[in-house]
Design a protein around this motif. Structure first.
Motif, PDB file in Angstrom:
ATOM      1  N   TYR A  47     -64.642 130.154  36.460  1.00 16.21           N
ATOM      2  CA  TYR A  47     -65.060 131.531  36.172  1.00 16.21           C
ATOM      3  C   TYR A  47     -66.222 131.951  37.064  1.00 16.21           C
ATOM      4  O   TYR A  47     -66.199 133.022  37.683  1.00 16.21           O
ATOM      5  N   VAL A  48     -67.251 131.107  37.133  1.00 15.53           N
ATOM      6  CA  VAL A  48     -68.425 131.430  37.951  1.00 15.53           C
ATOM      7  C   VAL A  48     -68.036 131.526  39.424  1.00 15.53           C
ATOM      8  O   VAL A  48     -68.481 132.430  40.152  1.00 15.53           O
ATOM      9  N   ALA A  49     -67.194 130.584  39.884  1.00 13.34           N
ATOM     10  CA  ALA A  49     -66.749 130.628  41.275  1.00 13.34           C
ATOM     11  C   ALA A  49     -65.959 131.899  41.560  1.00 13.34           C
ATOM     12  O   ALA A  49     -66.123 132.526  42.622  1.00 13.34           O
ATOM     13  N   TYR A  50     -65.106 132.314  40.604  1.00 17.96           N
ATOM     14  CA  TYR A  50     -64.325 133.539  40.783  1.00 17.96           C
ATOM     15  C   TYR A  50     -65.239 134.755  40.899  1.00 17.96           C
ATOM     16  O   TYR A  50     -65.026 135.627  41.759  1.00 17.96           O
ATOM     17  N   GLY A  54     -65.709 137.051  44.237  1.00 17.56           N
ATOM     18  CA  GLY A  54     -65.541 138.508  44.188  1.00 17.56           C
ATOM     19  C   GLY A  54     -66.770 139.235  44.699  1.00 17.56           C
ATOM     20  O   GLY A  54     -66.665 140.223  45.438  1.00 17.56           O
ATOM     21  N   GLY A  55     -67.968 138.755  44.308  1.00 15.28           N
ATOM     22  CA  GLY A  55     -69.192 139.377  44.802  1.00 15.28           C
ATOM     23  C   GLY A  55     -69.313 139.284  46.309  1.00 15.28           C
ATOM     24  O   GLY A  55     -69.739 140.245  46.974  1.00 15.28           O
ATOM     25  N   LEU A  61     -67.195 143.920  52.160  1.00 17.04           N
ATOM     26  CA  LEU A  61     -66.430 145.159  52.312  1.00 17.04           C
ATOM     27  C   LEU A  61     -67.296 146.400  52.202  1.00 17.04           C
ATOM     28  O   LEU A  61     -67.096 147.380  52.940  1.00 17.04           O
ATOM     29  N   GLU A  62     -68.234 146.404  51.277  1.00 14.84           N
ATOM     30  CA  GLU A  62     -69.010 147.609  50.979  1.00 14.84           C
ATOM     31  C   GLU A  62     -70.417 147.596  51.581  1.00 14.84           C
ATOM     32  O   GLU A  62     -71.013 148.653  51.753  1.00 14.84           O
ATOM     33  N   GLY A  63     -70.959 146.421  51.877  1.00 15.43           N
ATOM     34  CA  GLY A  63     -72.342 146.356  52.363  1.00 15.43           C
ATOM     35  C   GLY A  63     -72.547 147.061  53.685  1.00 15.43           C
ATOM     36  O   GLY A  63     -73.500 147.843  53.868  1.00 15.43           O
TER      37      GLY A  63
END
Length: 336
Positions: A47-50, A54-55, A61-63
């Motif tokens: 979960y944490v890796a996912y 994603g982050g 993509l957005e930075g």
């Protein structure tokens, strides 16, 4: 002396058996707990890796886009100040803050007239729907003390009520679909194929009704692109609710009176369809697991049935060999 030693050994063995059972039970519990902790740790790691993956993807993509937008804003700001030398940077920031505050209240400053803001009856009804469904766009929120207090109590009652109603509606929709499916299957051959076909067609029709059609409607009335419309519908039905795209929210557009009601009805029945889809997916997964268990059971039974004749033949052969050996031994004994 021997009897006393034997009794003593039996007593020690009887005392040791309960202790051994306790030790084995403790080891079993420890192994079970360790297995559960290992699975929880593995699931938490995934979960944490996912989330971090994603982050990282969003960051790449957005930075860069954010840096480019900031550079464009600074350039336009400097050009605007050069065109109006009488306007200082401080005054420009005050005007920008005022325009931002007006926009957050649903007011348009493009013309001499303004709209009546967010808190119309229609938009207020949409806001109430987003509260009880926990979508929470964030584009509008109560600012008065009484409004904030009422929102708290309204959500405390409305959110559980919404969950109960959506679950019931989803169950009724699933039961209705199952009854239709059973009615058709009883009158046709190839029952499994017909059942799969009916479920597939039902999913396609409901997907068109609750996702494809709303995409077309919001694209028409909001002036968004297809990508933005699909993005808005998914973010709404998944109750993520970022608030960057909100229907019936643009003060520069004129909406028909029925539009907000359609949006509210779509949110409710769309979430009910989502609950139906989740319940149906769980049911399919359970049926698939039961099918796999039954298949493994049948395979093991068939394997045992295949091994049984071999064992019987081996037993028969061993019995025959023993009988012949006994006969040979008897014959040698008679000769001697």
């Amino acid at each position: 002396m021997t009897d006393a030693a034997t009794v003593e050994r039996r007593r020690k063995s009887q005392d040791w058996r309960p202790r051994s059972r306790v030790v084995l039970h403790s080891r079993f519990l420890a192994m079970t707990l360790l297995a559960k902790l290992s699975s929880i740790f593995l699931l938490g790691t995934v979960y944490v890796a996912y989330v971090f993956i994603g982050g990282a993807v969003f960051w790449k993509l957005e930075g860069d886009m954010v840096q480019q937008v900031l550079a464009d804003i600074k350039e336009e700001r400097n050009a605007f100040l050069n065109e109006l030398p009488c306007l200082t940077a401080e005054k420009l920031e005050e005007v920008a803050a005022w325009v931002l505050a007006a926009s957050r209240r649903g007011l348009s400053l493009k013309t001499n007239s303004t709209s009546d803001g967010f808190w119309k009856f229609t938009s207020s009804s949409v806001f109430a729907a987003t509260v009880v469904t926990t979508i929470g766009y964030g584009n509008m929120s109560p600012v008065t003390v009484y409004g904030q207090i009422f929102c708290v109590f309204f959500a405390l009652i409305g959110i559980p009520l919404n969950m109960v109603v959506l679950n019931k509606v989803g169950q009724y929709m699933l039961a209705f679909e199952r009854n239709i499916c059973n009615f058709i299957v009883r009158r046709m051959n190839h029952k499994k194929i017909v059942r799969v076909f009916i479920h597939t067609m039902s999913f396609i029709m409901l997907f068109i009704l609750y996702f494809v059609a709303p995409v077309m409607v919001v694209k028409e009335f909001e002036g968004w692109t297809y990508t933005e419309s699909v993005y808005y519908c998914f973010i709404t039905l998944s109750t993520i609710g970022f608030g960057d795209f909100v229907a019936d929210d643009n003060p520069d557009r004129m909406y028909p009176q029925w539009y907000a009601g359609i949006v509210c009805a779509w949110i409710f029945f769309g979430l009910a369809w989502l609950a139906l889809l989740i319940n149906h997916s769980i049911e399919l997964v359970e049926e698939f697991n039961a099918y796999l268990k039954q298949r493994r059971k049948n395979a093991s039974q068939s394997l045992q049935e295949e091994k049984l004749p071999d064992k019987q033949a081996e037993v028969t052969q061993n019995g025959t060999t023993q009988e012949s050996h006994v006969s040979e031994t008897h014959a040698e004994a008679v000769q001697n």
